[in-house]
Design an enzyme around this catalytic site. Sequence first.
Site, PDB file in Angstrom:
ATOM      1  N   LYS A 172       9.334 -47.710   8.553  1.00 46.81           N
ATOM      2  CA  LYS A 172      10.580 -48.417   8.225  1.00 46.81           C
ATOM      3  C   LYS A 172      10.620 -49.722   9.027  1.00 46.81           C
ATOM      4  CE  LYS A 172      14.564 -49.101   9.698  1.00 46.81           C
ATOM      5  NZ  LYS A 172      14.748 -50.477   9.202  1.00 46.81           N
ATOM      6  N   GLY A 225      12.273 -51.877  19.567  1.00 48.10           N
ATOM      7  CA  GLY A 225      13.520 -52.558  19.216  1.00 48.10           C
ATOM      8  C   GLY A 225      14.413 -52.642  20.436  1.00 48.10           C
ATOM      9  N   GLU A 247       9.844 -48.530  22.790  1.00 49.81           N
ATOM     10  CA  GLU A 247       9.537 -49.781  23.495  1.00 49.81           C
ATOM     11  C   GLU A 247      10.729 -50.698  23.288  1.00 49.81           C
ATOM     12  OE1 GLU A 247       7.241 -50.432  25.521  1.00 49.81           O
ATOM     13  OE2 GLU A 247       6.083 -48.615  25.193  1.00 49.81           O
ATOM     14  N   CYS A 281       9.859 -59.756  23.468  1.00 47.52           N
ATOM     15  CA  CYS A 281      10.344 -58.826  24.486  1.00 47.52           C
ATOM     16  C   CYS A 281       9.778 -59.197  25.849  1.00 47.52           C
ATOM     17  CB  CYS A 281       9.957 -57.404  24.112  1.00 47.52           C
ATOM     18  SG  CYS A 281       8.212 -57.238  23.769  1.00 47.52           S
ATOM     19  N   GLN A 328      21.200 -63.448  14.862  1.00 47.82           N
ATOM     20  CA  GLN A 328      20.582 -63.915  16.106  1.00 47.82           C
ATOM     21  C   GLN A 328      21.233 -65.215  16.564  1.00 47.82           C
ATOM     22  OE1 GLN A 328      18.897 -61.654  17.966  1.00 47.82           O
ATOM     23  NE2 GLN A 328      17.767 -63.453  18.615  1.00 47.82           N
ATOM     24  N   GLU A 379      19.602 -59.423  28.178  1.00 49.19           N
ATOM     25  CA  GLU A 379      18.535 -59.992  27.359  1.00 49.19           C
ATOM     26  C   GLU A 379      19.149 -60.954  26.343  1.00 49.19           C
ATOM     27  OE1 GLU A 379      16.572 -57.496  24.393  1.00 49.19           O
ATOM     28  OE2 GLU A 379      14.640 -58.188  25.155  1.00 49.19           O
TER      29      GLU A 379
HETATM   30  P1  NAD Z   1      17.011 -53.131  16.746  1.00 47.36           P
HETATM   31  O1  NAD Z   1      17.070 -52.027  17.734  1.00 47.36           O
HETATM   32  O2  NAD Z   1      18.269 -53.657  16.211  1.00 47.36           O
HETATM   33  O3  NAD Z   1      16.157 -52.689  15.485  1.00 47.36           O
HETATM   34  C1  NAD Z   1      14.822 -52.211  15.599  1.00 47.36           C
HETATM   35  C2  NAD Z   1      14.538 -51.275  14.443  1.00 47.36           C
HETATM   36  O4  NAD Z   1      15.334 -50.104  14.572  1.00 47.36           O
HETATM   37  C3  NAD Z   1      14.865 -51.859  13.069  1.00 47.36           C
HETATM   38  O5  NAD Z   1      13.912 -51.424  12.130  1.00 47.36           O
HETATM   39  C4  NAD Z   1      16.220 -51.235  12.773  1.00 47.36           C
HETATM   40  O6  NAD Z   1      16.518 -51.156  11.411  1.00 47.36           O
HETATM   41  C5  NAD Z   1      16.044 -49.863  13.371  1.00 47.36           C
HETATM   42  N1  NAD Z   1      17.296 -49.152  13.690  1.00 47.36           N
HETATM   43  C6  NAD Z   1      18.504 -49.692  13.998  1.00 47.36           C
HETATM   44  N2  NAD Z   1      19.402 -48.707  14.239  1.00 47.36           N
HETATM   45  C7  NAD Z   1      18.748 -47.535  14.093  1.00 47.36           C
HETATM   46  C8  NAD Z   1      19.133 -46.165  14.217  1.00 47.36           C
HETATM   47  N3  NAD Z   1      20.367 -45.802  14.542  1.00 47.36           N
HETATM   48  N4  NAD Z   1      18.189 -45.211  14.007  1.00 47.36           N
HETATM   49  C9  NAD Z   1      16.916 -45.553  13.715  1.00 47.36           C
HETATM   50  N5  NAD Z   1      16.505 -46.836  13.556  1.00 47.36           N
HETATM   51  C10 NAD Z   1      17.402 -47.809  13.747  1.00 47.36           C
HETATM   52  O7  NAD Z   1      16.135 -54.283  17.424  1.00 47.36           O
HETATM   53  P2  NAD Z   1      15.770 -55.732  16.826  1.00 47.36           P
HETATM   54  O8  NAD Z   1      16.970 -56.605  16.966  1.00 47.36           O
HETATM   55  O9  NAD Z   1      15.139 -55.597  15.483  1.00 47.36           O
HETATM   56  O10 NAD Z   1      14.623 -56.202  17.828  1.00 47.36           O
HETATM   57  C11 NAD Z   1      14.851 -56.934  18.980  1.00 47.36           C
HETATM   58  C12 NAD Z   1      14.695 -56.038  20.196  1.00 47.36           C
HETATM   59  O11 NAD Z   1      13.386 -55.472  20.205  1.00 47.36           O
HETATM   60  C13 NAD Z   1      14.807 -56.778  21.512  1.00 47.36           C
HETATM   61  O12 NAD Z   1      15.620 -56.035  22.385  1.00 47.36           O
HETATM   62  C14 NAD Z   1      13.374 -56.808  22.038  1.00 47.36           C
HETATM   63  O13 NAD Z   1      13.250 -56.895  23.427  1.00 47.36           O
HETATM   64  C15 NAD Z   1      12.839 -55.535  21.511  1.00 47.36           C
HETATM   65  N6  NAD Z   1      11.365 -55.578  21.455  1.00 47.36           N
HETATM   66  C16 NAD Z   1      10.668 -54.810  22.351  1.00 47.36           C
HETATM   67  C17 NAD Z   1       9.285 -54.838  22.349  1.00 47.36           C
HETATM   68  C18 NAD Z   1       8.500 -53.981  23.301  1.00 47.36           C
HETATM   69  O14 NAD Z   1       7.332 -53.704  23.027  1.00 47.36           O
HETATM   70  N7  NAD Z   1       9.076 -53.542  24.412  1.00 47.36           N
HETATM   71  C19 NAD Z   1       8.604 -55.648  21.434  1.00 47.36           C
HETATM   72  C20 NAD Z   1       9.347 -56.427  20.547  1.00 47.36           C
HETATM   73  C21 NAD Z   1      10.733 -56.362  20.554  1.00 47.36           C
END
Ligand code: NAD
Length: 479
Positions: A172, A225, A247, A281, A328, A379
């Site tokens: 997903k 995420g 992550e 990230c 964003q 962040e």
């Molecule tokens: P997000 O948490 O909003 O979404 C990430 C994913 O999770 C999306 O596919 C989203 O649809 C899904 N999601 C949202 N709510 C959910 C739920 N309740 N259950 C299951 N899935 C759900 O994050 P984002 O805004 O897409 O990404 C940005 C974030 O990702 C930043 O905080 C960044 O630091 C982090 N990030 C971390 C790494 C790492 O490796 N540590 C790498 C890249 C990004």
Amino acid sequence: MQSKNWIGGEWMVPAGNEVTVVNPSRTAEEVGVVRFSDRSHVFAAEHAAREAQKKWSQMTGAARAEILYQMASVLEAHAEELARLASQEMGKQIGEMRGEVARGVSLLRYYAGEGMRANGSVIPSADTNVLQYTKRVPLGVVAVITPWNFPVAIPIWKIAPALICGNTVIWKPAENGSLTATRLAELFAETKLPAGVLNLVIGRGREVGSALTEEAAVDAVSFTGSSATGRQIAIACAGRNIKYQTEMGGKNAAVVLADADLDKVVPILLSGAFKSAGQKCTATSRIIVEKGIYQQLAERLQSAISSCVVGEALDPAAYLGPVASREQYEKVSRYVEMASEQAALVAQSPALAMTEQGFYFRPMIVEGVKATHALVQEEVFGPLAVLLPAEDFAEAVDLCNQTVYGLSASLFTRDLASAHRFLDVAQAGMVRVNQETAGVEYQAPFGGMKQSSSHTREQGQAALDFYTEIKTCAIKYAW
Ligand code: NAD
């Protein structure tokens, strides 16, 4: 372009409402339409993945590897097309996006190689005529949930190791990576990947993501995420006793000591803070500087930031593009407002020259806030970095560690003793000397400490630990 689901080898467009994707570089331009799935698609994908897993796990590693090599080749052949689509969908500058797709190709080849590598060990038995050894076995069906900021590399660094280890996958992608995800799956469908081994379900996190982690009978979840979503997923998976990795966010520091070579350091700081419009990230969001060179570094940043030209994502001359979406833009705007009211400006890139409307920010570095301030602790995920003075190495390390996150940290110095000390005491999963906080190579483990990660690592050999379980085998071959 239209998003589609790929379930059990069949393409289908869910009946959900149509959402138009606009190009963040020019918001008047439509890039395509996305239709979101409902929970029933998750269960259809679960069924297809479960069925496919039986045969996929019985294929030899070499046969699975052959398919991963095909996936790499087809991606390489369409690299430019996919990079351009992703740039238009989520605004990453085209040069960076090309690099990301190339990383995806390398990851597929790297993990294909694992199909032919040793994956267990022989352990001497205390008994006679006993062969005791370990082997890795697949987990089963893995849910892969990915963010929008690396719409090609992150999915591949999860899908490739999951598949080579004999798992099948339900992927997903993030809502605003849905078009790129659809095209990537279309490319993979050109290979001999059997139906149901990789399934794509386009959908919203709160509906499809949560059905996948809380209801579907998956055997593991790999998520990247935000920390808020990651925590929810960890709780759900722990409750079901299935394996998970989350992550999450970062607030990465670059520490500059007085003996650092500033000619080399300044471009690395700018790249760490502003490439991808600060939406990595591992982006550098705190720059901690020994007092002796604070003023000198601030002046150098002021003059060097003029090279950080903001442009349309497809403009090869742009240093950074827009942020990824209206959401964003609104989130980052709140921090920019906070910075202009509560902090002092150190450096900002030149005025925007674009004629088109888009989600653009001029990168900025600010100072004059306490270490506990929201700008230093939260962040931002945008092109905004904070400069903090430190009396000496010890105070610099304290500031570096004064965060709930622990993803990446860098030190700039010419002193070997300080370098090693920093690698010991910096509380981050990835610690680097004279290197950007971002840019960890794919063959090395990737992940964080504290609230950045759930104690597992991705990429490199570490991914194999997550996507397999170890069986201890013992055979008494003679009495
Ligand atoms: P997000 O948490 O909003 O979404 C990430 C994913 O999770 C999306 O596919 C989203 O649809 C899904 N999601 C949202 N709510 C959910 C739920 N309740 N259950 C299951 N899935 C759900 O994050 P984002 O805004 O897409 O990404 C940005 C974030 O990702 C930043 O905080 C960044 O630091 C982090 N990030 C971390 C790494 C790492 O490796 N540590 C790498 C890249 C990004």
